[in-house]
Write a protein that holds these residues in place. Structure first.
Motif, PDB file in Angstrom:
ATOM      1  N   ALA A  21      32.046   9.438  53.465  1.00  0.00           N
ATOM      2  CA  ALA A  21      31.716   8.017  53.546  1.00  0.00           C
ATOM      3  C   ALA A  21      31.362   7.477  52.161  1.00  0.00           C
ATOM      4  N   GLY A  22      30.624   8.255  51.398  1.00  0.00           N
ATOM      5  CA  GLY A  22      30.281   7.849  50.037  1.00  0.00           C
ATOM      6  C   GLY A  22      31.509   7.650  49.176  1.00  0.00           C
ATOM      7  N   ILE A  23      32.465   8.559  49.287  1.00  0.00           N
ATOM      8  CA  ILE A  23      33.711   8.431  48.530  1.00  0.00           C
ATOM      9  C   ILE A  23      34.418   7.127  48.901  1.00  0.00           C
ATOM     10  N   VAL A  24      34.534   6.869  50.183  1.00  0.00           N
ATOM     11  CA  VAL A  24      35.232   5.661  50.653  1.00  0.00           C
ATOM     12  C   VAL A  24      34.523   4.406  50.152  1.00  0.00           C
ATOM     13  N   VAL A  25      33.217   4.364  50.276  1.00  0.00           N
ATOM     14  CA  VAL A  25      32.455   3.178  49.862  1.00  0.00           C
ATOM     15  C   VAL A  25      32.558   2.958  48.356  1.00  0.00           C
ATOM     16  N   ILE A  26      32.385   4.038  47.583  1.00  0.00           N
ATOM     17  CA  ILE A  26      32.413   3.901  46.124  1.00  0.00           C
ATOM     18  C   ILE A  26      33.795   3.459  45.642  1.00  0.00           C
ATOM     19  N   VAL A  27      34.844   4.085  46.160  1.00  0.00           N
ATOM     20  CA  VAL A  27      36.202   3.715  45.734  1.00  0.00           C
ATOM     21  C   VAL A  27      36.511   2.280  46.163  1.00  0.00           C
ATOM     22  N   MET A  33      35.615  -4.633  42.799  1.00  0.00           N
ATOM     23  CA  MET A  33      35.089  -5.073  41.495  1.00  0.00           C
ATOM     24  C   MET A  33      36.223  -5.292  40.493  1.00  0.00           C
ATOM     25  N   ARG A  34      37.207  -4.401  40.508  1.00  0.00           N
ATOM     26  CA  ARG A  34      38.301  -4.517  39.522  1.00  0.00           C
ATOM     27  C   ARG A  34      39.198  -5.712  39.803  1.00  0.00           C
ATOM     28  N   TYR A  35      39.536  -5.941  41.059  1.00  0.00           N
ATOM     29  CA  TYR A  35      40.491  -7.003  41.365  1.00  0.00           C
ATOM     30  C   TYR A  35      39.854  -8.375  41.502  1.00  0.00           C
ATOM     31  N   LEU A  36      38.633  -8.442  41.964  1.00  0.00           N
ATOM     32  CA  LEU A  36      38.005  -9.749  42.142  1.00  0.00           C
ATOM     33  C   LEU A  36      37.189 -10.188  40.931  1.00  0.00           C
ATOM     34  N   PHE A  37      36.528  -9.228  40.278  1.00  0.00           N
ATOM     35  CA  PHE A  37      35.627  -9.591  39.183  1.00  0.00           C
ATOM     36  C   PHE A  37      36.099  -9.090  37.824  1.00  0.00           C
ATOM     37  N   ASP A  38      37.254  -8.445  37.787  1.00  0.00           N
ATOM     38  CA  ASP A  38      37.845  -7.946  36.542  1.00  0.00           C
ATOM     39  C   ASP A  38      36.913  -7.008  35.775  1.00  0.00           C
ATOM     40  N   GLY A  40      34.735  -2.960  36.489  1.00  0.00           N
ATOM     41  CA  GLY A  40      34.628  -1.829  37.410  1.00  0.00           C
ATOM     42  C   GLY A  40      33.329  -1.083  37.216  1.00  0.00           C
ATOM     43  N   LEU A  41      33.111  -0.159  38.092  1.00  0.00           N
ATOM     44  CA  LEU A  41      31.947   0.707  37.993  1.00  0.00           C
ATOM     45  C   LEU A  41      32.343   1.923  37.143  1.00  0.00           C
ATOM     46  N   THR A  42      31.722   2.076  36.008  1.00  0.00           N
ATOM     47  CA  THR A  42      32.132   3.144  35.077  1.00  0.00           C
ATOM     48  C   THR A  42      31.905   4.534  35.649  1.00  0.00           C
ATOM     49  N   TRP A  43      30.969   4.653  36.531  1.00  0.00           N
ATOM     50  CA  TRP A  43      30.603   5.965  37.063  1.00  0.00           C
ATOM     51  C   TRP A  43      31.329   6.302  38.360  1.00  0.00           C
ATOM     52  N   SER A  44      32.070   5.370  38.920  1.00  0.00           N
ATOM     53  CA  SER A  44      32.619   5.559  40.268  1.00  0.00           C
ATOM     54  C   SER A  44      33.623   6.702  40.363  1.00  0.00           C
ATOM     55  N   ASP A  45      34.497   6.843  39.377  1.00  0.00           N
ATOM     56  CA  ASP A  45      35.492   7.921  39.438  1.00  0.00           C
ATOM     57  C   ASP A  45      34.818   9.292  39.422  1.00  0.00           C
TER      58      ASP A  45
END
Length: 163
Positions: A21-27, A33-38, A40-45
């Motif tokens: 669930a954490g993987i799904v939520v974070i991704v 964040m990338r498509y709407l706010f241009d 991203g979360l640097t730590w997400s990957d």
């Protein structure tokens, strides 16, 4: 003892589900964040990969609990029960040896990785490697339990049964 194993099984299942669930939520958050706010979360990957590693090793423990690890039993099925028992003991002993190697190597890797700090999360890398140590330790305990069942006769082999 069985109640303890059942509780541990439920706990591990919960952790495995939480990791997925954490993987799904974070991704998903990162995509939004990338498509709407241009941005991203640097730590997400990194966190997604780390959760996936935990998911795999915890899932491996569950697979051992349910006896779902890959087996090739083409020849074993054709053996007499006495030989099936011998093969099961040999296989379990080999699993214990392999997991001991993984456990000892994993402990050494935890010591090494504790000095490496992740650039994205700031956490020591040992929190990932410790999942391998937990997996190996759990599989050792479960396999020794299986060996005990075979030795005491609580696990029987019939003609045509898989090991």
């Amino acid at each position: 003892m069985d109640k303890l194993v059942q509780r541990l099984e439920k706990f591990i299942s919960l952790l495995t589900s939480a990791a997925m669930a954490g993987i799904v939520v974070i991704v998903f958050m990162n995509v939004i964040m990338r498509y709407l706010f241009d941005s991203g979360l640097t730590w997400s990957d990194e966190v997604s990969v780390d959760l996936f590693v935990w998911f795999i090793f915890l899932g491996g423990i569950l697979a051992e609990l349910y006896g779902l690890h890959l087996k090739v039993d083409v020849f074993i099925d054709r053996m007499r029960p006495a030989w099936q028992r011998v093969c099961a003991i040999a296989a379990d002993l080999l699993v214990v040896v392999a997991m001991l190697i993984l456990f000892v190597g994993g402990v050494q890797q935890v010591e090494i990785a504790s000095k490496n700090i992740s650039s994205a999360t700031g956490l020591p890398s040992s929190y990932i490697v410790v999942s391998m140590v937990i997996f190996a330790g759990a599989v050792i305990v479960l396999t020794i339990g299986d060996l005990w069942k075979i030795m005491t006769g609580r696990k029987t082999f019939e003609e045509g049964d898989a090991v």
